[in-house]
Design a protein around this motif. Structure first.
Motif, short mmCIF file in Angstrom:
data_model
loop_
_atom_site.label_atom_id
_atom_site.label_comp_id
_atom_site.label_asym_id
_atom_site.label_seq_id
_atom_site.Cartn_x
_atom_site.Cartn_y
_atom_site.Cartn_z
N ILE A 70 0.86 -1.19 0.00
CA ILE A 70 0.00 0.00 0.00
C ILE A 70 0.90 1.23 0.00
CG2 ILE A 70 -1.70 1.29 1.34
CD1 ILE A 70 -2.92 -1.26 2.16
N PRO A 71 0.67 2.15 -0.92
CA PRO A 71 1.56 3.32 -1.01
C PRO A 71 1.54 4.11 0.31
CG PRO A 71 -0.06 3.31 -2.81
CD PRO A 71 -0.41 2.17 -1.91
N MET A 72 2.68 4.70 0.59
CA MET A 72 2.84 5.41 1.86
C MET A 72 1.79 6.50 2.07
SD MET A 72 5.29 4.37 3.88
CE MET A 72 5.96 5.74 4.87
N HIS A 73 1.36 7.17 0.99
CA HIS A 73 0.43 8.29 1.19
C HIS A 73 -1.00 7.80 1.48
CE1 HIS A 73 -0.21 7.31 -3.03
NE2 HIS A 73 -1.29 8.09 -3.05
N LEU A 74 -1.22 6.49 1.32
CA LEU A 74 -2.55 5.92 1.61
C LEU A 74 -2.50 4.91 2.77
CD1 LEU A 74 -3.69 5.16 -2.08
CD2 LEU A 74 -4.10 7.25 -0.72
N ARG A 75 -1.30 4.61 3.27
CA ARG A 75 -1.15 3.50 4.20
C ARG A 75 -1.89 3.74 5.52
NH1 ARG A 75 4.89 1.38 4.52
NH2 ARG A 75 4.51 1.11 2.28
N HIS A 76 -1.92 4.99 5.96
CA HIS A 76 -2.59 5.26 7.24
C HIS A 76 -4.09 5.04 7.16
CE1 HIS A 76 -2.79 8.96 4.96
NE2 HIS A 76 -3.60 9.52 5.84
N PRO A 119 -5.72 1.40 19.57
CA PRO A 119 -5.05 1.46 18.26
C PRO A 119 -3.82 2.38 18.24
CG PRO A 119 -6.98 2.86 18.24
CD PRO A 119 -6.89 2.28 19.63
N PHE A 120 -3.03 2.17 17.20
CA PHE A 120 -1.76 2.87 17.01
C PHE A 120 -1.85 3.81 15.82
CE2 PHE A 120 2.26 3.17 14.71
CZ PHE A 120 3.13 3.56 15.70
N VAL A 121 -1.18 4.95 15.93
CA VAL A 121 -1.06 5.89 14.81
C VAL A 121 0.42 6.23 14.63
CG1 VAL A 121 -1.60 8.22 14.00
CG2 VAL A 121 -3.36 6.87 15.18
N PHE A 122 0.93 6.06 13.42
CA PHE A 122 2.32 6.45 13.14
C PHE A 122 2.46 7.96 13.11
CE2 PHE A 122 3.93 2.34 11.26
CZ PHE A 122 5.15 2.35 11.92
N SER A 123 3.57 8.45 13.66
CA SER A 123 3.87 9.88 13.58
C SER A 123 4.70 10.13 12.32
CB SER A 123 4.65 10.33 14.81
OG SER A 123 3.80 10.35 15.92
N ARG A 124 3.98 10.25 11.20
CA ARG A 124 4.68 10.49 9.92
C ARG A 124 4.25 11.83 9.34
NH1 ARG A 124 4.24 4.14 7.91
NH2 ARG A 124 6.21 3.50 8.84
N GLY A 125 4.13 12.80 10.24
CA GLY A 125 3.78 14.15 9.81
C GLY A 125 2.33 14.48 10.11
N THR A 126 2.08 15.81 10.25
CA THR A 126 0.77 16.30 10.66
C THR A 126 -0.38 15.85 9.75
OG1 THR A 126 1.79 18.18 11.76
CG2 THR A 126 -0.54 18.40 11.20
N ALA A 153 -9.32 9.98 -2.97
CA ALA A 153 -9.59 10.71 -4.21
C ALA A 153 -8.89 12.07 -4.21
CB ALA A 153 -11.09 10.89 -4.40
N ALA A 154 -8.76 12.65 -3.03
CA ALA A 154 -8.11 13.95 -2.90
C ALA A 154 -6.58 13.83 -2.90
CB ALA A 154 -8.60 14.66 -1.64
N GLY A 155 -6.08 12.61 -3.08
CA GLY A 155 -4.63 12.47 -3.22
C GLY A 155 -3.93 11.89 -2.01
N GLY A 156 -4.70 11.57 -0.97
CA GLY A 156 -4.08 11.00 0.22
C GLY A 156 -3.24 12.01 0.97
N ALA A 157 -2.31 11.53 1.78
CA ALA A 157 -1.45 12.42 2.58
C ALA A 157 -0.06 11.80 2.64
CB ALA A 157 -2.03 12.60 3.99
N ALA A 158 0.87 12.50 2.06
CA ALA A 158 2.24 11.96 2.03
C ALA A 158 2.87 12.06 3.41
CB ALA A 158 3.08 12.73 1.02
N PRO A 159 3.73 11.14 3.76
CA PRO A 159 4.45 11.26 5.02
C PRO A 159 5.43 12.42 4.98
CG PRO A 159 5.30 9.42 3.74
CD PRO A 159 4.09 9.94 3.01
N VAL A 160 5.72 12.97 6.12
CA VAL A 160 6.68 14.07 6.24
C VAL A 160 7.97 13.49 6.81
CG1 VAL A 160 7.17 16.23 7.44
CG2 VAL A 160 4.85 15.75 6.61
N SER A 161 9.09 13.87 6.26
CA SER A 161 10.35 13.35 6.82
C SER A 161 11.37 14.47 6.94
CB SER A 161 10.89 12.22 5.98
OG SER A 161 11.19 12.68 4.69
#
Lengths: 507, 507
Positions: A167-173, A188-195, A499-507
């Motif tokens: 699953i692509p990173m911008h949709l994985r969450h 449940p767990f949430v990754f801290s990969r940006g706001t 559909a709106a493009g997901g959310a890319a991780p921040v690094s």
């Protein structure tokens, strides 16, 4: 043996034994790695280092927060020098007890010293099992391992078991939140990969649980793990995570991952002092963001093999590091996480021994949360389905000791002793008959057949038997029945966000 | 990793690390299964039972000794009723500290509360290894396993690892004493199989060590294990052993073997109360035979699988029984033995987890002597060469924790922390370089290679690697060089005694 057969028939029909593995208190006496004086010296050294040597903070917003709280900041080097009074105020305001809501009230947990919470192995890029072998973790693996985590009451929180790499990173969450809410009712767990990802995860969770923004912010509903970058660096997504979770009233578990002799001093005392220093900085960031924000102290300190540089786990050094971290946690009074684990490449005797050895270190260190307590191989590169099962056997045996007051009691059976003459036996005494279905732990994987029977049955080892166990569990439908409306709403949210493009991780 | 390679070269050339595993103190905090009040109640119940219900003693000489000491004896039922004042006097005269001589002064041990002594698995009818499979134990197995026991400093006493079934019973004690004196310098074992064998064993040992009768009787040179026949029976060879060893000043380790739900009440409290009762009777017999005779308290209490009736080990119930026995041992102040073990049929993950779990029970119970700590499978029916090796890894890791004060220290490495900037590493710091060869435990079996390397090397699991380890040890000549004259004298003794018909066991 006559009574034995009776017992089996009865227990096959209606297993009468039920021990509560959900709310565990740690019954093990806590062991010290160092004297109280040494621990105080380590704490003082950490405070001194934060003030004098400083810590590198890569996120401008976090440096800004530190500056406003009174820390000295050198923007050219990104170094932050945190006065001890700022740290001490943060330790005073951090809550000592953190209730965290699961999806059902009997899955709620409370993070505080004295409680005991287990998690299976987390964050592995690979999954493995005896059927399909070792492969990059997939969405299917993520779901299956989450279901297995749900199945066993002795696992209390859902970690990100494997990375669903298909699953692509911008949709994985979206996928991981969907799976956690659909397949489990544990915390449940949430990754801290940006706001962007964190905020969307909070929205999905709050929406699913029918919580307003205010209600969501008022109590913890999920958690993240914050690894500092040792030595002495907090990177952008980690700093952002600390801030975002603190603002939202959600739990950060702060875990410097320090390997003695690599990213930390080679001594246990030195590595733990560095880990403590970094943890204090991270805890401080949560408290200057929002006073009273829920934050869990933590460490994950082990050594490297000095012949190869490879990280190793379940070693005497790992054990002692857990003990030292526990002493520091008690000094500051915060709930804390430690970790077990194994460097082995397959679910063999090395793997079993390392994980159990590391687990005893955590237990005798008084850890509140024990992460990687089941399934973790190759120092975290793989979660094994079979090791998950065989480690859960150990955790269940530990949980039996936690619950012994309920199940065992101090019944001396003096009447039975008087009734049974020398040379007799206790199989048929009323004292035995009243208890034989409920007195002893019933094993998950252990095979108690004698050698002849075991041989006739194919000489299966525990790992082989574990395959059958996880297959049986996954062959059943998921017992979780999420609310249709809530699930529909979640799917809509995910569809729109995708559909709106997901959310890319921040690094 | 550059420093890693350097480290390997250096340590291959001259392994600099040497931790003393020979004289271990138990550093683990002791855990309670029951409140002090409950423990006192159990002790009182045991005294009451000995006085009121009595214990069956099959040996006339032992009943006679009890009678002379003031106990009531019913010859028609062979029951002995022991007043509590007799038991209490025995507990007062039993030594709290028992020095036992090995074959060299650096192999001497002291049995007392606080010390920690490990033994491998004992008394198995079968041996097994990956090359030859499972078979009845032989004289070759006995010697090989004795050599392996000698090899590892973390094993402190020689037990009767397997029965050398290819040697007739009336000659077996010659063979086992010969092997123990020829192949080890650790504390040797003598079976209590009747006075003739015991006396000859004492003669062989005293002769070999050049001790007069008086010198032999003045200090302990060997030990035996005394299992009572639960419930409440002491059989002829056991009673005779208690008397013979006490007279000779040699150590009896008293171990009722009580299985909860079978030969003992189903509850931990009940089974341990029965075990304690029997142990007190046996201890009393040693003290009324010879005041101050060396005797070790003990228990081996586990549960049975209520589905099959099979004895099981390394369970939560076994763990709790060890804790309770430890509390009773501390109440009476005597050194004591406990046991680990496994019911598994092969050296698999179940076997590893059960043995380690049982071992932690012993450690947290404060056991002085931990028996069956390595190699024991099938609830004692087999000693496995491979399991011996893989369990020794765990014992060595435990020994590292015992020795941590020496090896680890509280060095904070603050200079190193100051020197290494954020983003740096500690591989090359003077602090690391000064310690990299000696800071960490070096594993015996664990393989720390990464998955790729491990796969290239043939994916060997720990059990497979263990085969290579024991083979390598046995391929070397025995390091023990017994005195030629003493050995010659022993061989003469054995030849003459054999020619004279040997000595049959008494039952």
């Amino acid at each position: 043996m006559r009574k034995g057969r009776k017992a089996r028939q009865a227990s096959d029909a209606a297993p009468a034994r039920k021990v509560d593995y959900r709310n565990l208190k740690n019954p093990f006496p806590q062991m010290k790695a160092f004297s109280d004086d040494h621990i105080a010296t380590m704490h003082e050294a950490a405070l001194d280092m934060l003030e004098r040597l400083g810590i590198k903070v890569l996120l401008p917003e976090a440096r800004d927060a530190f500056r406003k709280a009174g820390a000295k900041v050198d923007e050219s080097t990104e170094m932050v020098f945190i006065g001890r009074e700022i740290v001490q105020a943060a330790l005073a305001s951090a809550p000592k007890s953190i209730p965290v809501a699961g999806g059902a009230r009997d899955r709620d947990i409370v993070l505080e010293l004295g409680n005991l919470v287990f998690q299976p192995g987390a964050g592995a890029p690979h999954a493995s099992d005896r059927i399909k072998g070792r492969r990059p973790g997939t969405w299917e693996d993520y779901q299956d391992l989450t279901r297995l985590t749900q199945h066993f009451d002795v696992l209390h929180m859902v970690p990100p078991l494997v990375e669903p790499q298909d699953i692509p990173m911008h949709l994985r969450h979206y996928a991981t939140m969907d799976a956690q809410l659909r397949l489990t009712d544990k915390v449940p767990f949430v990754f801290s990969r940006g706001t962007p990802q964190v905020e969307q995860s909070f929205e999905m969770l709050a929406g699913f649980r029918g919580l307003s923004d205010d209600a969501f912010h008022a109590g913890s509903q999920c958690y993240t793990i914050i690894n500092t970058n040792s030595p002495r660096t907090i990177d952008i997504p980690m700093a952002q995570g600390l801030i975002d979770f603190a603002k939202a009233g959600q739990v950060s578990i702060v875990t410097p991952f320090t390997l003695m002799g690599a990213m930390a001093p080679i001594t246990v005392a030195g590595a733990i002092t560095l880990s403590h220093t970094e943890a204090l900085a991270a805890i401080t960031l949560t408290q200057i963001t929002r006073e009273g924000a829920p934050v869990c102290y933590g460490t994950f300190t082990s050594n490297v093999d000095m012949k190869s540089g490879a990280p190793v786990f379940g070693t005497p050094e790992h054990f002692r590091a857990s003990l030292a971290a526990g002493q520091l946690a008690r000094l500051i009074g915060l709930p804390w996480r430690s970790a077990s684990g194994s460097a082995a490449n397959s679910n063999d005797v090395q793997a079993a021994n390392e994980t159990q050895f590391g687990t005893w270190g955590c237990l005798m260190a008084g850890a509140t949360v024990v992460i990687h307590a089941a399934g973790w191989l190759e120092g975290g590169l793989t979660v094994s389905y079979e090791k998950l099962i065989t480690d859960i056997e150990v955790l269940q045996m530990v949980a039996e000791l936690c619950a012994a007051g309920e199940t065992g009691g101090a019944d001396l059976g003096l009447d039975a002793i008087e009734d049974v003459q020398p040379g007799g036996h206790f199989f048929g005494t009323p004292h035995t008959m009243a208890r034989y279905q409920t007195e002893f732990y019933e094993p998950l994987v252990a095979d108690y057949a004698n050698f002849g029977t075991w041989t006739e049955r194919g000489e299966t080892d525990a790992t082989t038997r574990a395959t059958g166990i996880w297959q049986d569990i996954l062959a059943q439908p998921s017992p979780i029945k999420p609310d249709d409306n809530a699930m529909g709403q979640l799917q809509d949210y995910i569809a729109k966000a995708t559909a709106a493009g997901g959310a890319a991780p921040v690094s």
